[in-house]
Design an enzyme around this catalytic site. Structure first.
Site, short mmCIF file in Angstrom:
data_model
loop_
_atom_site.label_atom_id
_atom_site.label_comp_id
_atom_site.label_asym_id
_atom_site.label_seq_id
_atom_site.Cartn_x
_atom_site.Cartn_y
_atom_site.Cartn_z
N LYS A 1 0.83 -1.20 0.00
CA LYS A 1 0.00 0.00 0.00
C LYS A 1 0.88 1.26 0.00
O LYS A 1 2.09 1.18 0.17
CB LYS A 1 -0.94 -0.03 1.20
CG LYS A 1 -1.90 -1.25 1.20
CD LYS A 1 -2.74 -1.34 -0.06
CE LYS A 1 -3.93 -2.26 -0.05
NZ LYS A 1 -3.84 -3.64 0.29
C1 LIG Z 1 -5.25 -4.53 0.66
C2 LIG Z 1 -6.72 -4.43 0.61
C3 LIG Z 1 -7.54 -4.86 1.66
C4 LIG Z 1 -7.02 -5.65 2.83
O1 LIG Z 1 -6.04 -5.00 3.51
P1 LIG Z 1 -5.19 -5.83 4.60
O2 LIG Z 1 -4.57 -4.74 5.40
O3 LIG Z 1 -4.20 -6.62 3.81
O4 LIG Z 1 -6.11 -6.67 5.38
C5 LIG Z 1 -8.90 -4.65 1.59
N1 LIG Z 1 -9.45 -4.05 0.52
C6 LIG Z 1 -8.71 -3.65 -0.53
C7 LIG Z 1 -9.38 -2.98 -1.67
C8 LIG Z 1 -7.33 -3.83 -0.53
O5 LIG Z 1 -6.61 -3.44 -1.58
#
Ligand SMILES: *Cc1c(COP(=O)(O)O)cnc(C)c1O
Length: 383
Positions: free
Chosen positions: A184
């Site tokens: 992210k």
């Molecule tokens: C990465 C992501 C998640 C989950 O995030 P985590 O922190 O890995 O649990 C949920 N929704 C979207 C759209 C994502 O890209």
């Protein structure tokens, strides 16, 4: 695989290393003062009243559904063109995900028209997802939600630092859920954050994050409490001080990261327009300021995506897909009502390829990727 250009890359410096060392040397590792500081700095950065740090965004989405009181018999409208966690969270609480379509090949976020078509007397909430960091039509979605008395939960996992009309994405609905997973825009390895302006929701989220308990180990350590009550069946969805320390540093760099991403996207647009005009680039003129989490492109209709991605791989460039639609997964197939299917989602998701995007990608590297795309399009069309 030894990629010449990977899909993403983490930008850590000596600051993150020093912050982690400080925590290790303090000998206090579970949620405490560093996490409190991370929460208040994050809340200030997005302009929210409350921020509650959690172990990941999936936990955040689960808690958001719980705190809004969603459960069996309730329908929650979600995008199918998202990461599976968006819909799984609805299933965790026993509610029913109802998949809405996206807007168009230029706007891969939820279609307000499609949301309207999904409404039933059982609809209780909408979970929006700001695909790639690009804003959903929040003005229209909020007014629809108000009209029907629905909760709006924002899956802002792509939207760390995105803004719409001067307001951070993630702060438009009742609850916003951010992710700090490794890929992210800012990362703590694993981690997430909930934000809300509602005092009652914030209190429920805090309690549910830590076993439903009314006091934390940290508060007892500080002498603020010696016992506790358990007021709900909660979870252990806590973050820890090591991750929060990394998060505090990353947060100070987020704006600069996102400026770099925007520059890289400009280079891509320029080079691809020239070298690969048959490629469709979505979100070319989209409202708001995206944090440019990913760079999606659409292959020409009928293009051979596996050969295209193979040809990119042969040039040691990593590509990905965002996303295989959730409703097509085995664990979802045929389980939920979907009148008329999701034609735009299905059309777009067959053609979508995600190109590398991360701070530090140079102009020469972007040109190299664009040239590789030109070759890969040519080769995959000839096969
Ligand atoms: C990465 C992501 C998640 C989950 O995030 P985590 O922190 O890995 O649990 C949920 N929704 C979207 C759209 C994502 O890209």
């Amino acid at each position: 695989m030894d990629w010449r250009i990977p899909l993403g890359a983490i930008d850590f410096g000596v600051e993150e290393e020093a912050a982690v060392l400080d925590v290790l040397r303090s000998r206090w590792l579970t949620m405490g003062g560093v996490t409190q500081a991370f929460e208040s700095e994050f809340a200030a950065s997005v302009g929210a009243r409350h921020a509650i740090a959690v172990s990941n965004a999936t936990a955040a989405l689960h808690l958001a559904c719980l705190a809004c009181g969603l459960g069996a018999g309730d329908e929650v409208i979600v995008p199918s063109l998202s990461f599976v966690a968006t819909a799984n969270a609805v299933r965790y609480v026993g509610a029913t995900p109802v998949f809405a379509d996206i807007t168009s090949e230029d706007d891969l976020t939820l279609s307000v028209e499609s949301i309207r078509r999904c409404l039933t007397p059982q609809t209780r909430a909408i979970i929006v997802m700001h695909y790639g960091g690009y804003a959903c039509d929040m003005t229209a979605i909020l007014s629809l939600a108000q009209e029907r008395d629905l909760f709006v939960i924002e899956d802002a996992a792509h939207a760390d630092g995105s803004i719409l009309e001067g307001r951070a994405l993630g702060t438009w609905g009742q609850v916003g859920c951010y992710s700090f997973f490794s890929n992210k825009n800012m990362t703590t390895g694993e981690g997430g954050m909930l934000v809300t302006n509602d005092d009652g929701l914030a209190e429920r989220l805090r309690i549910l994050r830590s076993h439903g308990m009314t006091s934390l180990t940290w508060q007892r350590h500080q002498g603020h409490a010696w016992s506790y009550d358990v007021t709900a069946v909660g979870y252990n969805y806590r973050i820890d001080e090591i991750r929060s320390a990394i998060g505090r540093v990353q947060l100070t760099k987020l704006e600069h990261f996102n400026v770099q991403r925007a520059q890289i996207v400009n280079w891509y647009n320029e080079y691809l327009q020239e070298l690969a005009p048959s490629l469709h680039i979505p979100f070319r003129s989209h409202p708001g300021e995206s944090c440019h989490h990913i760079f999606p492109v659409l292959l020409p209709v009928g293009g051979d995506r596996p050969s295209f991605m193979e040809a990119m791989k042969a040039q040691r460039i990593q590509t990905s897909i965002h996303y295989p639609p959730i409703h097509t997964f085995s664990a979802y197939q045929g389980l939920y009502p979907m009148d008329g299917g999701l034609p735009v989602t299905e059309g777009v998701s067959r053609r979508e390829v995600t190109l590398p995007l991360y701070p530090g990608l140079t102009q020469d590297e972007v040109l190299f990727v664009a040239q590789a795309v030109q070759r890969a399009l040519h080769e995959s069309a000839n096969d």
